[in-house]
Design a protein around this motif. Structure first.
Motif, PDB file in Angstrom:
ATOM      1  N   TRP A 332       4.416  -1.053  27.260  1.00  0.00           N
ATOM      2  CA  TRP A 332       3.381  -0.148  26.744  1.00  0.00           C
ATOM      3  C   TRP A 332       3.334   1.142  27.572  1.00  0.00           C
ATOM      4  O   TRP A 332       3.275   2.244  27.015  1.00  0.00           O
ATOM      5  N   PHE A 333       3.398   1.005  28.898  1.00  0.00           N
ATOM      6  CA  PHE A 333       3.338   2.218  29.738  1.00  0.00           C
ATOM      7  C   PHE A 333       4.589   3.077  29.554  1.00  0.00           C
ATOM      8  O   PHE A 333       4.499   4.314  29.600  1.00  0.00           O
ATOM      9  N   LEU A 334       5.732   2.430  29.306  1.00  0.00           N
ATOM     10  CA  LEU A 334       6.946   3.231  29.046  1.00  0.00           C
ATOM     11  C   LEU A 334       6.824   3.994  27.729  1.00  0.00           C
ATOM     12  O   LEU A 334       7.339   5.109  27.597  1.00  0.00           O
ATOM     13  N   ASP A 335       6.119   3.401  26.775  1.00  0.00           N
ATOM     14  CA  ASP A 335       6.046   3.986  25.426  1.00  0.00           C
ATOM     15  C   ASP A 335       4.887   4.973  25.231  1.00  0.00           C
ATOM     16  O   ASP A 335       4.798   5.594  24.171  1.00  0.00           O
ATOM     17  N   HIS A 336       3.948   5.035  26.176  1.00  0.00           N
ATOM     18  CA  HIS A 336       2.718   5.816  25.927  1.00  0.00           C
ATOM     19  C   HIS A 336       2.494   6.919  26.957  1.00  0.00           C
ATOM     20  O   HIS A 336       1.396   7.034  27.527  1.00  0.00           O
ATOM     21  N   THR A 337       3.512   7.738  27.131  1.00  0.00           N
ATOM     22  CA  THR A 337       3.373   8.847  28.082  1.00  0.00           C
ATOM     23  C   THR A 337       2.290   9.826  27.623  1.00  0.00           C
ATOM     24  O   THR A 337       1.657  10.488  28.437  1.00  0.00           O
ATOM     25  N   ASP A 338       2.034   9.878  26.309  1.00  0.00           N
ATOM     26  CA  ASP A 338       0.983  10.770  25.803  1.00  0.00           C
ATOM     27  C   ASP A 338      -0.378  10.347  26.343  1.00  0.00           C
ATOM     28  O   ASP A 338      -1.167  11.170  26.824  1.00  0.00           O
ATOM     29  N   TRP A 339      -0.665   9.041  26.303  1.00  0.00           N
ATOM     30  CA  TRP A 339      -1.956   8.555  26.826  1.00  0.00           C
ATOM     31  C   TRP A 339      -2.022   8.779  28.345  1.00  0.00           C
ATOM     32  O   TRP A 339      -3.053   9.199  28.875  1.00  0.00           O
ATOM     33  N   ILE A 340      -0.921   8.508  29.012  1.00  0.00           N
ATOM     34  CA  ILE A 340      -0.898   8.662  30.480  1.00  0.00           C
ATOM     35  C   ILE A 340      -1.224  10.113  30.851  1.00  0.00           C
ATOM     36  O   ILE A 340      -2.001  10.374  31.776  1.00  0.00           O
ATOM     37  N   ASP A 341      -0.668  11.049  30.103  1.00  0.00           N
ATOM     38  CA  ASP A 341      -0.935  12.469  30.385  1.00  0.00           C
ATOM     39  C   ASP A 341      -2.431  12.785  30.278  1.00  0.00           C
ATOM     40  O   ASP A 341      -2.948  13.634  31.010  1.00  0.00           O
ATOM     41  N   THR A 342      -3.141  12.089  29.369  1.00  0.00           N
ATOM     42  CA  THR A 342      -4.569  12.400  29.176  1.00  0.00           C
ATOM     43  C   THR A 342      -5.421  11.922  30.342  1.00  0.00           C
ATOM     44  O   THR A 342      -6.566  12.372  30.496  1.00  0.00           O
ATOM     45  N   VAL A 343      -4.923  10.979  31.158  1.00  0.00           N
ATOM     46  CA  VAL A 343      -5.769  10.477  32.266  1.00  0.00           C
ATOM     47  C   VAL A 343      -5.363  11.009  33.634  1.00  0.00           C
ATOM     48  O   VAL A 343      -6.100  10.847  34.598  1.00  0.00           O
ATOM     49  N   ARG A 344      -4.179  11.631  33.719  1.00  0.00           N
ATOM     50  CA  ARG A 344      -3.751  12.111  35.029  1.00  0.00           C
ATOM     51  C   ARG A 344      -4.196  13.548  35.265  1.00  0.00           C
ATOM     52  O   ARG A 344      -3.387  14.463  35.349  1.00  0.00           O
ATOM     53  N   SER A 345      -5.519  13.701  35.365  1.00  0.00           N
ATOM     54  CA  SER A 345      -6.084  15.035  35.557  1.00  0.00           C
ATOM     55  C   SER A 345      -6.062  15.404  37.032  1.00  0.00           C
ATOM     56  O   SER A 345      -5.627  14.618  37.876  1.00  0.00           O
ATOM     57  N   GLY A 346      -6.585  16.571  37.347  1.00  0.00           N
ATOM     58  CA  GLY A 346      -6.702  16.986  38.740  1.00  0.00           C
ATOM     59  C   GLY A 346      -7.562  16.014  39.534  1.00  0.00           C
ATOM     60  O   GLY A 346      -7.270  15.683  40.680  1.00  0.00           O
ATOM     61  N   ALA A 347      -8.642  15.509  38.891  1.00  0.00           N
ATOM     62  CA  ALA A 347      -9.546  14.580  39.583  1.00  0.00           C
ATOM     63  C   ALA A 347      -8.804  13.299  39.956  1.00  0.00           C
ATOM     64  O   ALA A 347      -9.056  12.703  41.003  1.00  0.00           O
ATOM     65  N   TYR A 348      -7.880  12.875  39.104  1.00  0.00           N
ATOM     66  CA  TYR A 348      -7.105  11.669  39.392  1.00  0.00           C
ATOM     67  C   TYR A 348      -6.223  11.895  40.612  1.00  0.00           C
ATOM     68  O   TYR A 348      -6.155  11.064  41.516  1.00  0.00           O
ATOM     69  N   ARG A 349      -5.586  13.054  40.672  1.00  0.00           N
ATOM     70  CA  ARG A 349      -4.719  13.338  41.833  1.00  0.00           C
ATOM     71  C   ARG A 349      -5.550  13.452  43.112  1.00  0.00           C
ATOM     72  O   ARG A 349      -5.134  12.998  44.175  1.00  0.00           O
ATOM     73  N   ASP A 350      -6.761  14.002  42.997  1.00  0.00           N
ATOM     74  CA  ASP A 350      -7.639  14.092  44.174  1.00  0.00           C
ATOM     75  C   ASP A 350      -7.941  12.704  44.723  1.00  0.00           C
ATOM     76  O   ASP A 350      -7.990  12.486  45.929  1.00  0.00           O
ATOM     77  N   TRP A 351      -8.186  11.738  43.788  1.00  0.00           N
ATOM     78  CA  TRP A 351      -8.479  10.377  44.229  1.00  0.00           C
ATOM     79  C   TRP A 351      -7.275   9.778  44.969  1.00  0.00           C
ATOM     80  O   TRP A 351      -7.430   9.153  46.016  1.00  0.00           O
ATOM     81  N   LEU A 352      -6.081   9.974  44.435  1.00  0.00           N
ATOM     82  CA  LEU A 352      -4.887   9.420  45.098  1.00  0.00           C
ATOM     83  C   LEU A 352      -4.758   9.988  46.512  1.00  0.00           C
ATOM     84  O   LEU A 352      -4.479   9.261  47.467  1.00  0.00           O
ATOM     85  N   ASP A 353      -5.007  11.305  46.643  1.00  0.00           N
ATOM     86  CA  ASP A 353      -4.933  11.921  47.980  1.00  0.00           C
ATOM     87  C   ASP A 353      -5.963  11.287  48.909  1.00  0.00           C
ATOM     88  O   ASP A 353      -5.671  10.942  50.052  1.00  0.00           O
ATOM     89  N   GLN A 354      -7.192  11.103  48.381  1.00  0.00           N
ATOM     90  CA  GLN A 354      -8.267  10.578  49.220  1.00  0.00           C
ATOM     91  C   GLN A 354      -7.981   9.134  49.656  1.00  0.00           C
ATOM     92  O   GLN A 354      -8.130   8.785  50.823  1.00  0.00           O
ATOM     93  N   ASN A 355      -7.537   8.305  48.721  1.00  0.00           N
ATOM     94  CA  ASN A 355      -7.384   6.878  49.022  1.00  0.00           C
ATOM     95  C   ASN A 355      -6.124   6.569  49.822  1.00  0.00           C
ATOM     96  O   ASN A 355      -6.133   5.684  50.663  1.00  0.00           O
ATOM     97  N   TYR A 356      -5.037   7.295  49.551  1.00  0.00           N
ATOM     98  CA  TYR A 356      -3.763   6.877  50.146  1.00  0.00           C
ATOM     99  C   TYR A 356      -3.366   7.687  51.374  1.00  0.00           C
ATOM    100  O   TYR A 356      -2.647   7.169  52.220  1.00  0.00           O
ATOM    101  N   ALA A 357      -3.864   8.923  51.505  1.00  0.00           N
ATOM    102  CA  ALA A 357      -3.480   9.725  52.671  1.00  0.00           C
ATOM    103  C   ALA A 357      -3.902   9.019  53.951  1.00  0.00           C
ATOM    104  O   ALA A 357      -3.140   8.931  54.916  1.00  0.00           O
ATOM    105  N   GLU A 358      -5.126   8.440  53.923  1.00  0.00           N
ATOM    106  CA  GLU A 358      -5.637   7.825  55.148  1.00  0.00           C
ATOM    107  C   GLU A 358      -5.003   6.459  55.442  1.00  0.00           C
ATOM    108  O   GLU A 358      -5.234   5.888  56.491  1.00  0.00           O
ATOM    109  N   ARG A 359      -4.228   5.922  54.505  1.00  0.00           N
ATOM    110  CA  ARG A 359      -3.591   4.617  54.726  1.00  0.00           C
ATOM    111  C   ARG A 359      -2.178   4.741  55.287  1.00  0.00           C
ATOM    112  O   ARG A 359      -1.541   3.749  55.594  1.00  0.00           O
TER     113      ARG A 359
END
Ligand code: NAD
Ligand code: TYD
Length: 360
Positions: A332-359
């Motif tokens: 499903w994830f391989l087939d639905h890049t359109d849906w994935i694009d709708t959730v990977r906003s700037g706010a999503y990238r900010d969360w990844l930076d916040q959660n993983y940078a400190e680990r």
């Protein structure tokens, strides 16, 4: 019709799809739904877009803690049931900022219960007798198991360890009290870890799939030996339908897949599926991206559900194995890049930076 809080999220959105497919499969009339959703970072109307466009589903964008908005939704639509999925639900976010979890999971559930109770009191006869409030909760309220402890049953004492699970435990207690004190017709389900389509990619399985496809590190917390009991999301949706139909008022039902798997085994399974379906250009296996990172504070070691009650009383059991469910999910994830694009906003990238940078 039924009203679904959080119906633009992962499980609620899958539930909307499941609901209409089930109506068709069982030859039932197509019962419309109202989705009541604040559309936080985790809510995505694209997930249920086809049903909104077809007019089977209506979206009300509002906060469950806004009592006036809840009242305004209940009065004209007159649902026969409320299915309460809306929550803040990512443990790592609850560690960084518990306030939203108290607001939505506790204050929001309280507000919803108050308005739902007033609405129920306004009903009469069969409408009143048939009304149901189904509260969707989690196995995390029971705390953490050792390797040898028996799985969680409905009588396991609550021992929540994270702000997320504590706020869900609080909401479960409110629901229980509204039945006990007011006779309000509640049902509660406590489910294990779900996975499947439309899963927001901050959670283990979708995060690993998307990081792998991007050639990014696969961050495994601690020693990777924590255990979760994985359930394919559509199996959870079917359990909710059956508890709604057959559950005894005031009761709790634990929902699980009898699929206890260590985190590292989940990640290597995903890697091997991707090796077969989408080999890396450099010929390296995806497992070479696995990176052990700093553990989550207070990380629960093991969750496991004993589903005896729902199996014997309701007759539900999961249809998918982990093997079949993860195959569907990766594809499903391989087939639905359109849906994935709708959730990977700037706010999503900010969360990844916040959660993983400190680990690191
Ligand atoms: P999700 O975060 O994907 O979806 C939650 C939805 O609720 C989103 O659409 C969001 O916009 C909405 N929402 C959040 N706050 C709101 C508010 N104040 N008012 C109205 N809407 C609001 O979550 P999910 O994974 O789909 O979880 C749904 C429910 O299932 C939660 O109650 C969760 O505790 C429970 N649960 C989840 C899992 C799991 O593995 N994901 C397992 C067991 C139980
Ligand atoms: P998660 O999907 O956040 O669900 P929960 O904490 O509600 O069980 O995490 C599942 C498991 O995977 C949990 O033990 C934490 C671990 N995990 C990682 O090892 N790395 C990650 O990047 C994430 C998000 C989770």
């Amino acid at each position: 019709m039924i009203l679904i809080t959080g119906g633009a999220g992962f499980i609620g959105g899958n539930f909307v799809h499941h609901w209409f497919e089930r109506c068709a499969r069982l030859g039932l009339p197509e019962e419309p739904v109202v989705v009541f959703d604040k559309l936080t970072y985790a809510g995505n109307p694209h997930t249920i877009g086809e049903h909104l466009q077809a007019g089977r589903a209506t979206l009300v964008q509002a906060d469950i803690a806004d009592r006036e908005a809840v009242r305004q939704a209940l009065a004209p639509h007159r649902p026969r049931a409320i299915l309460h999925f809306a929550a803040e639900r990512h443990v790592d976010r609850s560690i960084h900022g518990p306030g939203e979890f108290i607001h939505t999971n506790m204050v929001g559930t309280f507000s919803l219960l108050e308005e739902a109770r007033a609405y129920w009191n306004s009903l009469e006869g069969a409408d009143k007798d048939g009304f149901r409030f189904l509260h969707v909760s989690t196995d995390e309220v029971y705390g953490s198991l050792s390797d040898t402890d028996p799985a969680f049953s409905e009588t396991t004492p609550y021992a929540p360890n994270s702000p997320y699970s504590a706020s869900k435990a609080g909401s479960d207690h409110l629901v229980r009290a509204y039945h006990h004190t007011y006779g309000f017709p509640t049902l509660t389900t406590n489910c294990s870890n779900n996975y499947g389509p439309y899963h927001f990619p901050e959670k283990l399985i979708p995060l690993m799939i998307l990081n792998a496809l991007d050639g990014k590190p696969l961050p495994v917390y601690g020693d990777g030996l924590n255990i979760r009991d994985w359930l394919y999301v559509r199996d959870h949706c079917e359990a909710i339908c059956q508890v709604l139909e057959k559950g005894r008022l005031g009761e709790t039902y634990n929902v699980g897949g009898i699929n206890e798997i260590k985190n590292i085994d989940v990640v290597t399974t995903i890697c091997r599926k991707l090796d077969a379906l989408r080999p890396r250009a450099d010929g390296q296996p995806y497992e070479s991206l696995i990176t052990y990172v700093k553990d989550r504070p207070g990380h629960d070691r093991r969750y496991a559900i004993d589903p005896t009650k729902i199996q014997s009383e309701i007759g539900w059991k999961p249809a998918e194995t982990f093997e079949s469910g993860i195959n569907k999910t990766v594809q499903w994830f391989l087939d639905h890049t359109d849906w994935i694009d709708t959730v990977r906003s700037g706010a999503y990238r900010d969360w990844l930076d916040q959660n993983y940078a400190e680990r690191a």
